[in-house]
Design an enzyme around this catalytic site. Sequence first.
Site, PDB file in Angstrom:
ATOM      1  N   GLU A 269       0.605  -0.867  -0.398  1.00  0.00           N
ATOM      2  CA  GLU A 269      -0.571   0.253   0.007  1.00  0.00           C
ATOM      3  C   GLU A 269       0.917   1.375   0.114  1.00  0.00           C
ATOM      4  O   GLU A 269       1.746   1.221   0.694  1.00  0.00           O
ATOM      5  CB  GLU A 269      -0.802  -0.444   1.418  1.00  0.00           C
ATOM      6  CG  GLU A 269      -2.303   1.514   1.038  1.00  0.00           C
ATOM      7  CD  GLU A 269      -2.624   1.366   2.545  1.00  0.00           C
ATOM      8  OE1 GLU A 269      -3.329   1.912   3.058  1.00  0.00           O
ATOM      9  OE2 GLU A 269      -2.514  -0.087   3.454  1.00  0.00           O
TER      10      GLU A 269
ATOM     11  N   ASN B  44      -4.216   5.072  -2.312  1.00  0.00           N
ATOM     12  CA  ASN B  44      -5.800   5.642  -1.964  1.00  0.00           C
ATOM     13  C   ASN B  44      -6.563   6.604  -2.405  1.00  0.00           C
ATOM     14  O   ASN B  44      -5.738   7.667  -3.044  1.00  0.00           O
ATOM     15  CB  ASN B  44      -5.258   6.379  -0.740  1.00  0.00           C
ATOM     16  CG  ASN B  44      -5.058   5.362   0.902  1.00  0.00           C
ATOM     17  OD1 ASN B  44      -6.352   3.400   1.159  1.00  0.00           O
ATOM     18  ND2 ASN B  44      -3.849   4.934   1.367  1.00  0.00           N
TER      19      ASN B  44
ATOM     20  N   GLU C  94      -8.015   1.795  -3.698  1.00  0.00           N
ATOM     21  CA  GLU C  94      -8.658   1.769  -2.293  1.00  0.00           C
ATOM     22  C   GLU C  94      -9.826   2.394  -1.454  1.00  0.00           C
ATOM     23  O   GLU C  94      -9.133   3.739  -1.553  1.00  0.00           O
ATOM     24  CB  GLU C  94      -7.476   1.628  -1.192  1.00  0.00           C
ATOM     25  CG  GLU C  94      -6.623   0.259  -1.412  1.00  0.00           C
ATOM     26  CD  GLU C  94      -6.031   0.026   0.015  1.00  0.00           C
ATOM     27  OE1 GLU C  94      -6.082   0.604   0.973  1.00  0.00           O
ATOM     28  OE2 GLU C  94      -4.827  -0.856  -0.207  1.00  0.00           O
TER      29      GLU C  94
ATOM     30  N   ASP D  98     -12.342  -0.331   1.307  1.00  0.00           N
ATOM     31  CA  ASP D  98     -11.064  -0.145   2.519  1.00  0.00           C
ATOM     32  C   ASP D  98     -11.424   0.095   3.936  1.00  0.00           C
ATOM     33  O   ASP D  98     -12.600   0.355   3.653  1.00  0.00           O
ATOM     34  CB  ASP D  98      -9.753   0.920   2.747  1.00  0.00           C
ATOM     35  CG  ASP D  98      -8.985   1.315   3.473  1.00  0.00           C
ATOM     36  OD1 ASP D  98      -8.372  -0.119   4.185  1.00  0.00           O
ATOM     37  OD2 ASP D  98      -8.646   2.311   4.115  1.00  0.00           O
TER      38      ASP D  98
ATOM     39  N   GLU E 197      -6.516  -6.391   7.670  1.00  0.00           N
ATOM     40  CA  GLU E 197      -5.438  -5.255   8.178  1.00  0.00           C
ATOM     41  C   GLU E 197      -5.379  -5.352   9.563  1.00  0.00           C
ATOM     42  O   GLU E 197      -6.291  -5.835  10.555  1.00  0.00           O
ATOM     43  CB  GLU E 197      -6.575  -4.148   8.826  1.00  0.00           C
ATOM     44  CG  GLU E 197      -6.940  -3.509   6.682  1.00  0.00           C
ATOM     45  CD  GLU E 197      -6.927  -2.306   6.109  1.00  0.00           C
ATOM     46  OE1 GLU E 197      -6.288  -0.820   6.227  1.00  0.00           O
ATOM     47  OE2 GLU E 197      -8.730  -1.861   6.084  1.00  0.00           O
TER      48      GLU E 197
END
Length: 411
Positions: A173, A231, A263, A293, A350
């Site tokens: 990420e 993101n 995401e 997310d 996560e």
Amino acid sequence: MFPFRALVLEDHAFQRAVAVNMLHQLGCGEVLEAADGAEALLLLQNTGPVDVALCDLQMNGMDGLEFMRKANSFIGSVILCSELAPDLRRTVMQIIAMLGINPLGDAGKPLQLRRLQVLLENRLPLPKPMLPAPLALELPNEDALFEGFGRSEFVPFLQPKLDLATGQVKGVEVLARWLRPGKGLLPPSVFMPVIERYGLLDVLLSELLASGLALQRKLLQQGHSLEFSYNLHASQLENCYLIQRIQALLKYHGVPAGKIVFELTESAQIEDSATSLESLVRLRMMGCGLSIDDFGIGFSSLRRLCQLPFTEMKLDAEFVHSLTAQPRSSAVIESTLVLAKSLGITLVMEGVETREQHQELVALGCSVGQGYLYARPMGVSAFVDWLGQGIHSRTSHEYSNPFYREPYLIC
């Protein structure tokens, strides 16, 4: 041993006497007792507050919940002593915290001396040290942001996603950090609200994409085929030109769109507009993946999964953090796994921070995870070193070995 003032709220006379006797054995300075909430509230109003209350919940008249709500200013901490079902007691502990009372724990019934002692020893707050007042945070202005972009001060930090069974890196990420001269490395909490306020989210994404795609191409040439995730704020979907920018960057760097995932934070509401939906469809038509997310804490999770073309969902870290203490978290994770499998999408766990969490996730059948147990977000050069050393390539057995030690950690 415990020189504090306590209250025992219990409608059963014998059990109340047992609790009072145990507190005296543990050295409690003064113990008040009451058979119902109204009597306890009147007692506190007449004699003053207590440090700890041992509280039953089911009583005739004013029950324990009503008592704590009305007497929260008279109680420092609470220990539950109740025969209610465990799930209800766990919810009550959350209510206690919301009332501003310190929840020491759940002693259950019948009350055991050792259990009571452990709760008091381990959970009573220590005196708070005097700390210097925090410095006022200076938020950057628009000029500082543009200057930072002009000097390429916004840099990518990478946090890996791993195969939980093999330890192999599946992807990363890409997170933003601001390397600001004279200020050091600034986290997103400092600059993201201002980035959003001035409408510079697309500029930041372009910066991160340019840096991330350049690294991704280099890694592909070295034989590392990793997915890079970025993101994307829901408001950015309204900008149709952003998709063209993404297409141009992918073509320039020669990175397959299938190796890119965007995401979308589930706590941000996606507008039900043709432009937003078109942007999502175009990203999928290009071959990019779409991830929802923080799944499970935001707006209409299941509705979104039905309506929007997601290929991945990331279960919010809260479910992993409560895995060992909250039995229902296991059921939620198992159900989400079944849901993801039936929809044909990937589920990423996560916030994995302990070996115990890792073991339990593997036992539940989870395949992909992300968290501090494996690696913290790191700069590009640190990530390349980390990847080159192969320290991520460990098995589930190694994570479960209590004698296994982390050989390398980048903060």
